[in-house]
Design an enzyme around this catalytic site. Structure first.
Site, PDB file in Angstrom:
ATOM      1  N   ASP A  55      35.207 -20.334 -15.552  1.00 29.52           N
ATOM      2  CA  ASP A  55      36.627 -19.971 -15.620  1.00 29.52           C
ATOM      3  C   ASP A  55      36.795 -18.575 -15.035  1.00 29.52           C
ATOM      4  O   ASP A  55      36.163 -17.617 -15.500  1.00 29.52           O
ATOM      5  CB  ASP A  55      37.103 -20.008 -17.076  1.00 29.52           C
ATOM      6  CG  ASP A  55      38.612 -19.870 -17.195  1.00 29.52           C
ATOM      7  OD1 ASP A  55      39.294 -19.897 -16.159  1.00 29.52           O
ATOM      8  OD2 ASP A  55      39.108 -19.729 -18.327  1.00 29.52           O
ATOM      9  N   ASP A 148      41.335 -22.417 -10.704  1.00 28.23           N
ATOM     10  CA  ASP A 148      40.436 -21.335 -11.111  1.00 28.23           C
ATOM     11  C   ASP A 148      39.440 -21.718 -12.206  1.00 28.23           C
ATOM     12  O   ASP A 148      38.777 -20.837 -12.773  1.00 28.23           O
ATOM     13  CB  ASP A 148      41.248 -20.122 -11.578  1.00 28.23           C
ATOM     14  CG  ASP A 148      42.071 -20.410 -12.818  1.00 28.23           C
ATOM     15  OD1 ASP A 148      42.387 -21.593 -13.050  1.00 28.23           O
ATOM     16  OD2 ASP A 148      42.390 -19.466 -13.555  1.00 28.23           O
ATOM     17  N   GLU A 149      39.286 -22.998 -12.510  1.00 30.62           N
ATOM     18  CA  GLU A 149      38.288 -23.388 -13.516  1.00 30.62           C
ATOM     19  C   GLU A 149      37.827 -24.818 -13.263  1.00 30.62           C
ATOM     20  O   GLU A 149      38.552 -25.641 -12.715  1.00 30.62           O
ATOM     21  CB  GLU A 149      38.825 -23.245 -14.934  1.00 30.62           C
ATOM     22  CG  GLU A 149      39.964 -24.163 -15.282  1.00 30.62           C
ATOM     23  CD  GLU A 149      40.327 -24.113 -16.766  1.00 30.62           C
ATOM     24  OE1 GLU A 149      39.412 -24.058 -17.611  1.00 30.62           O
ATOM     25  OE2 GLU A 149      41.535 -24.139 -17.064  1.00 30.62           O
TER      26      GLU A 149
END
Length: 456
Positions: A55, A148-149
């Site tokens: 993350d 983003d993760e």
């Protein structure tokens, strides 16, 4: 046997079992005997765990701070504007109580000196895809949750790279920091549920492990909202029943939970005991596509809302064409000035990516909601997505683009019909057209084979 690894110098060692670590348990660090860094990780299951969750730390804000060094120590808030909501914020701003999805006016009250920046989604996507490529170089088995993760299955890490999953993640974490210029936090465990929890334990730039030996005891005193699938509504329902911690769920049997909460009760039973058999899926099926906007001032007039709906529909139609998908259901979203959300939808006869048809349907839904209520947000989207090639089927009877698709037979006076009546010459459908018509409904509704996400 306890295994230890330093994320800074990558030194590996085995602490003496008779010497207790200064700190132990999920999220705890131990000093490295070589470089002295205090971020060493130690765990008895370290070589065996293979499910990771990566993350990015305050991703949008971190990218902006990287590109604008003068903002390093400033409370940076992305999004918001005058009437919008916070997309994300840096950790400096979080100290003031600012959080993602918070209304902009509330963020300004909490952090009046905050630096509000407009999101640059194109730039964030470029950097996100760069990180994703780095992840794929480590393992092809990744499951993105957002830009983003993502989850990572590193079961084959030892065979592919000759090092453990933990070492792969440490090298990846360092590479992202060096080449992209931002930090990421990593969680490592034996399933997805615990890996995601672990990645949140030591943000930012954290590396945490949750093993099978301590999973149940670790979860015991944690709040129920930490569990996947427990949102605000479910949390309130659990609290109303006197359940505030995961440990209280551990005391209930599966029949009680399932009888009270339905299918999610079964998940609560297994998750509370650290059990999660979901696999890391390499690709996930998109379920909807939409575009929405928050107004600077509340709007109640139909004409103004129609103008905005037209712009949003154009964006949706453009995205559908670019992604080569079509929607079977048109969705309208409205949020009133008192933050109450209305969601309306209408299923079409067939999937479409036509802007005019989506707009016509959206306006039909919109007109029913214009009753004097002032709205602060409007969104238009489509759901139930299908490949573009089966969208907007051609006319079954072979209609062409000619100005006169139907020929009229001229009355020669020899017909027994009255002169005023003319017979349209309609071409008969072909066998292929009839077959397509009869099987279309079956094909559009046929379910593709997908693994059930919860096979408990």
């Amino acid at each position: 046997m306890i295994y230890a690894l330093c994320p800074e110098c990558h030194h590996k060692w085995r602490p003496h079992e008779d010497r207790l670590l200064a700190k132990s348990g999920p999220g705890a660090y131990t000093p490295c005997p070589v470089c002295g860094a205090k971020r060493g990780i130690a765990h008895g299951e370290l070589p065996d765990l293979s499910i990771g969750h990566l993350d990015c730390d305050a991703f949008y804000a971190s990218i902006e701070k990287r590109d604008r060094p003068e903002l390093i120590d400033q409370p940076v808030i992305i999004g918001g504007g005058h009437r919008g909501v916070v997309a994300t914020c840096c950790y400096v701003a979080r100290k003031f109580g600012v959080r993602s999805a918070m209304p902009a006016f509330k963020a300004r009250e909490l952090c009046p000196d905050g630096v509000f920046l407009k999101p640059d989604m194109a730039k964030y996507q470029r950097e996100g895809y760069k990180i994703r490529d780095m992840m794929r170089a480590v393992t092809p088995d990744i499951e993105p949750l957002s830009i983003d993760e993502a989850f990572m299955d590193l079961t084959e890490a030892q065979a592919m790279h000759g090092i453990t999953a933990a070492e792969c993640l440490i090298h990846l974490q360092a590479k992202i920091r060096t080449e992209v210029g931002i930090t990421v936090s990593v969680g490592l465990s034996y399933n997805k549920f615990l890996a995601k929890i672990a990645s949140d334990l030591n943000k930012p730039f954290g590396f945490s492990i949750i093993g099978a030996s301590e999973a149940v005891s670790f979860l015991t005193d944690k709040p129920v909202r930490m569990m996947w699938g427990v949102g605000p509504a479910m949390e309130r329902k659990l609290h109303d029943d006197g359940i505030t911690t995961i440990g209280q769920l551990q005391e209930l049997n599966i029949h009680t939970l399932q009888g009270r909460y339905g299918s999610i009760g079964k998940r609560l039973y297994h998750f509370s005991r650290g059990q999660d058999n979901r696999r890391v899926e390499q690709s996930t099926e998109r379920k909807s596509l939409s575009s929405e906007t928050t107004f600077d001032e509340d709007i109640a007039a139909l004409d103004d809302l129609i103008d905005i709906a037209k712009r949003l529909t154009a964006r949706v139609a453009s995205d559908l064409a670019r992604k080569e998908i079509a929607g079977h259901t048109v969705v309208l979203k409205l949020k009133s000035s008192d933050f109450k959300t209305r969601t309306r939808n209408m299923r079409l006869t067939y999937p479409t990516l036509r802007e005019d048809l989506i707009l016509e349907t959206a306006l039909t839904l919109l007109k029913k909601e214009v009753d004097g209520t002032k709205y602060r947000l409007l969104g238009v989207g489509v759901a139930d997505l299908f490949p573009a090639e089966i969208a907007d089927p051609a006319n079954l009877f072979g209609e062409t683009n000619d100005a006169s698709p139907i020929e009229l037979v001229e009355d020669t006076g020899e017909s027994a019909l009255p002169p005023a009546r003319q017979i349209p010459q309609i071409p008969r459908p072909t066998a292929e057209q009839l077959r397509e018509s009869l099987t279309r409904r079956y094909r559009l509704h046929k379910k593709t084979s997908r693994q059930h996400r919860f096979g408990f």
